[in-house]
Design an enzyme around this catalytic site. Structure first.
Site, PDB file in Angstrom:
ATOM      1  N   CYS A 118       0.857  -1.187   0.000  1.00 23.99           N
ATOM      2  CA  CYS A 118       0.000   0.000   0.000  1.00 23.99           C
ATOM      3  C   CYS A 118       0.893   1.236   0.000  1.00 23.99           C
ATOM      4  CB  CYS A 118      -0.892  -0.012   1.237  1.00 23.99           C
ATOM      5  SG  CYS A 118      -1.813   1.522   1.420  1.00 23.99           S
ATOM      6  N   CYS A 128      -1.315   6.907   6.362  1.00 20.67           N
ATOM      7  CA  CYS A 128      -2.651   6.549   6.849  1.00 20.67           C
ATOM      8  C   CYS A 128      -2.577   6.013   8.268  1.00 20.67           C
ATOM      9  CB  CYS A 128      -3.279   5.530   5.896  1.00 20.67           C
ATOM     10  SG  CYS A 128      -4.619   4.573   6.595  1.00 20.67           S
ATOM     11  N   CYS A 156      -2.976   0.322   8.977  1.00 18.50           N
ATOM     12  CA  CYS A 156      -2.501  -1.074   8.946  1.00 18.50           C
ATOM     13  C   CYS A 156      -1.125  -1.215   9.585  1.00 18.50           C
ATOM     14  CB  CYS A 156      -2.441  -1.574   7.508  1.00 18.50           C
ATOM     15  SG  CYS A 156      -4.058  -1.671   6.737  1.00 18.50           S
ATOM     16  N   CYS A 159      -7.737   0.648  -1.089  1.00 14.79           N
ATOM     17  CA  CYS A 159      -7.471   0.230   0.290  1.00 14.79           C
ATOM     18  C   CYS A 159      -7.641  -1.281   0.371  1.00 14.79           C
ATOM     19  CB  CYS A 159      -8.436   0.944   1.234  1.00 14.79           C
ATOM     20  SG  CYS A 159      -8.431   0.275   2.899  1.00 14.79           S
ATOM     21  N   GLU A 170     -28.317  -1.986  27.500  1.00 21.43           N
ATOM     22  CA  GLU A 170     -27.453  -1.148  26.668  1.00 21.43           C
ATOM     23  C   GLU A 170     -27.651   0.318  27.045  1.00 21.43           C
ATOM     24  OE1 GLU A 170     -25.198  -1.217  23.958  1.00 21.43           O
ATOM     25  OE2 GLU A 170     -25.461   0.956  23.937  1.00 21.43           O
ATOM     26  N   ASP A 188     -20.256  -7.966  26.570  1.00 18.64           N
ATOM     27  CA  ASP A 188     -19.438  -7.518  25.436  1.00 18.64           C
ATOM     28  C   ASP A 188     -19.186  -6.017  25.598  1.00 18.64           C
ATOM     29  OD1 ASP A 188     -18.235  -7.112  22.989  1.00 18.64           O
ATOM     30  OD2 ASP A 188     -20.000  -7.558  21.777  1.00 18.64           O
ATOM     31  N   CYS A 207     -12.999  -6.661  23.035  1.00 18.17           N
ATOM     32  CA  CYS A 207     -12.174  -6.159  21.941  1.00 18.17           C
ATOM     33  C   CYS A 207     -10.880  -5.585  22.499  1.00 18.17           C
ATOM     34  CB  CYS A 207     -12.942  -5.117  21.122  1.00 18.17           C
ATOM     35  SG  CYS A 207     -13.577  -3.771  22.133  1.00 18.17           S
TER      36      CYS A 207
HETATM   37  N1  SAH Z   1     -22.709  -6.663  21.592  1.00 17.37           N
HETATM   38  C1  SAH Z   1     -22.874  -5.604  20.606  1.00 17.37           C
HETATM   39  C2  SAH Z   1     -22.216  -4.267  20.977  1.00 17.37           C
HETATM   40  C3  SAH Z   1     -20.834  -4.325  21.540  1.00 17.37           C
HETATM   41  S1  SAH Z   1     -20.019  -2.762  21.605  1.00 17.37           S
HETATM   42  C4  SAH Z   1     -22.393  -6.053  19.249  1.00 17.37           C
HETATM   43  O1  SAH Z   1     -21.604  -6.982  19.145  1.00 17.37           O
HETATM   44  O2  SAH Z   1     -22.830  -5.470  18.247  1.00 17.37           O
HETATM   45  C5  SAH Z   1     -20.252  -2.256  23.270  1.00 17.37           C
HETATM   46  C6  SAH Z   1     -21.600  -1.636  23.557  1.00 17.37           C
HETATM   47  O3  SAH Z   1     -21.626  -1.244  24.928  1.00 17.37           O
HETATM   48  C7  SAH Z   1     -21.909  -0.371  22.774  1.00 17.37           C
HETATM   49  O4  SAH Z   1     -23.146  -0.552  22.113  1.00 17.37           O
HETATM   50  C8  SAH Z   1     -22.010   0.735  23.839  1.00 17.37           C
HETATM   51  O5  SAH Z   1     -23.001   1.695  23.550  1.00 17.37           O
HETATM   52  C9  SAH Z   1     -22.382  -0.054  25.069  1.00 17.37           C
HETATM   53  N2  SAH Z   1     -22.024   0.544  26.373  1.00 17.37           N
HETATM   54  C10 SAH Z   1     -20.954   1.310  26.681  1.00 17.37           C
HETATM   55  N3  SAH Z   1     -20.929   1.573  27.999  1.00 17.37           N
HETATM   56  C11 SAH Z   1     -22.008   0.955  28.552  1.00 17.37           C
HETATM   57  C12 SAH Z   1     -22.511   0.862  29.877  1.00 17.37           C
HETATM   58  N4  SAH Z   1     -21.899   1.454  30.901  1.00 17.37           N
HETATM   59  N5  SAH Z   1     -23.629   0.132  30.077  1.00 17.37           N
HETATM   60  C13 SAH Z   1     -24.262  -0.471  29.043  1.00 17.37           C
HETATM   61  N6  SAH Z   1     -23.834  -0.410  27.770  1.00 17.37           N
HETATM   62  C14 SAH Z   1     -22.720   0.291  27.519  1.00 17.37           C
END
Ligand code: SAH
Length: 385
Positions: free
Chosen positions: A2, A8, A11, A85, A259, A307, A334
């Site tokens: 690239c 950028c 990567c 890209c 959420e 998550d 993540c």
């Molecule tokens: N499981 C989903 C989103 C994961 S990303 C998927 O895979 O698509 C993490 C998420 O946590 C986001 O949507 C964010 O808005 C939410 N978030 C961040 N802080 C939070 C909190 N204190 N309580 C509840 N949700 C929260």
């Protein structure tokens, strides 16, 4: 591979072969999380290119006045032209270059961030990899696109595969890409896509995982780790637009998603309705506070999916897990660093790690996604390792 990779900065692993990248990520996860339990071999992509389903380009002019589109140079607001890209969906990239070329014939000016003059700021393209629906979002500094009907006609003629075109008005001095107002030009203001056999409606601003191929792998791993038998009461914390909740609903008796973002909660509820899934409900609020309240009321869950964002979970959430005492926790992360901190807390609360699965969601970058299965110590119901 690239020509602009240094400028950028996206990567970071471009100099490594894909196999070397996977090895690096495996090592990183092992050094951060190896002390907790078995790390399974990372699941990579068969074809680690052009995986991004959301493509964004900034529009500007070069020193000679030619319209360019590309990305901001790392840590600056200088635009580097991007011709090709390796990560972005190829069809979406083609559409962006077509728009750049059409700007000349339609005399569309690009927006100047310093003066606020001009019109076109950004173009975003979202493609449903399963549905093949494509949405083009033209981010403009004001709501009026001259000759808009002819522009739409010209764009559709070159790319009949486009299913939606919308204007997004962003007239603020901001580094945010999207503004609040939307004006539909062609087709619906969303695309639909399928993930784990559930149909999702994705609008311009919705959060949706950018690598749909590996997202399926990630969720399937999480579902497999949960080992649901159809009778469980499940909590999906940090549920976003309800992707995990809706994918696991048919394997459980009842699912509650929680959420923080109210728009994501609205999307999640609509997604449940449109898919005819009745055993899920969504709550808006902080996951830690929600679980604390629920735990105080004596509510129990059998299985908890979590998550959280990159910053990880909270002490309140993990303390409350101990009170609700689910037999199983499936933690999707993540960021293995904050996951390590949270696993330490969970271990102190009577949980034990059974297995950890890294999944490569972002080839060529240094990011790694991890799924971890935890079971309550002394519980008989462990998943099949
Ligand atoms: N499981 C989903 C989103 C994961 S990303 C998927 O895979 O698509 C993490 C998420 O946590 C986001 O949507 C964010 O808005 C939410 N978030 C961040 N802080 C939070 C909190 N204190 N309580 C509840 N949700 C929260």
């Amino acid at each position: 591979m690239c020509p602009i990779y240094k400028k950028c900065g996206g990567c970071t692993y471009l100099k490594l072969t894909y196999q070397e990248q996977l090895k690096m990520k495996q090592k990183q996860v092992e050094s951060l999380l190896g002390k907790f339990g078995k790390i399974l071999p990372i699941i990579g992509m068969e074809n680690p290119f052009y995986y991004r389903n959301k493509v964004h380009a900034v529009f500007d002019r070069d020193a000679r006045g030619n319209i360019i589109c590309g990305t901001y140079e790392a840590n600056s607001h200088k635009v580097v032209p991007v011709e090709k890209c390796l990560l972005e969906d190829q069809k979406s990239q083609e559409i962006i270059r077509t728009i750049r070329d059409l700007c000349k014939s339609f005399k569309i000016k690009t927006y100047d961030e310093d003066t606020g003059y001009g019109l076109l700021r950004h173009v975003m393209v979202r493609r449903g990899f399963c549905s093949n629906e494509i949405m083009v979002i033209l981010v403009l500094g004001s709501p009026i696109l001259p000759s808009k009907n002819n522009f739409v006609k010209a764009l559709k003629k070159i790319h009949p595969e486009i299913t939606s075109i919308v204007i997004n008005v962003n007239d603020k001095k901001t580094s945010m890409v999207l503004g609040e107002r939307e004006i539909p030009l062609y087709g619906p203001t969303f695309i639909k896509d399928t993930l784990c056999n559930v149909r999702f409606r994705i609008s311009a601003a919705s959060f949706y995982q950018v690598n749909p191929v590996q997202t399926e792998v990630l969720y399937q791993t999480a579902i497999q780790f949960a080992g649901l038998r159809g009778k469980e009461k499940v909590l999906d914390a940090y549920c976003g637009i309800g992707t995990i909740s809706l994918a696991v609903a048919r394997h459980a008796a009842e699912v509650t998603g929680v959420e923080l973002n109210p728009e994501a909660v609205r999307d999640a509820r609509r997604n449940a309705k449109e898919n005819g899934i009745k055993n899920v409900s969504f709550k808006q609020g902080d996951a830690g506070q929600f679980l604390y309240r629920i735990a105080e009321q004596g509510v129990k869950y059998d299985t908890v999916f979590m998550d959280p964002p990159r910053s990880g979970s909270s002490k309140e959430f993990i303390d409350s897990i101990a009170v609700c005492s689910p037999e199983k926790v499936v933690y999707v992360s993540c960021n293995p660093e904050t996951m390590a901190r949270d696993l330490d807390w969970l271990l102190k609360k009577g949980y034990q790690v059974s297995r950890i699965q890294p999944v490569d969601m972002f080839p060529w970058t240094a990011h790694t996604e991890v799924v971890c299965e935890l079971i309550k110590v002394n519980t008989k119901r462990a998943g099949k390792p």
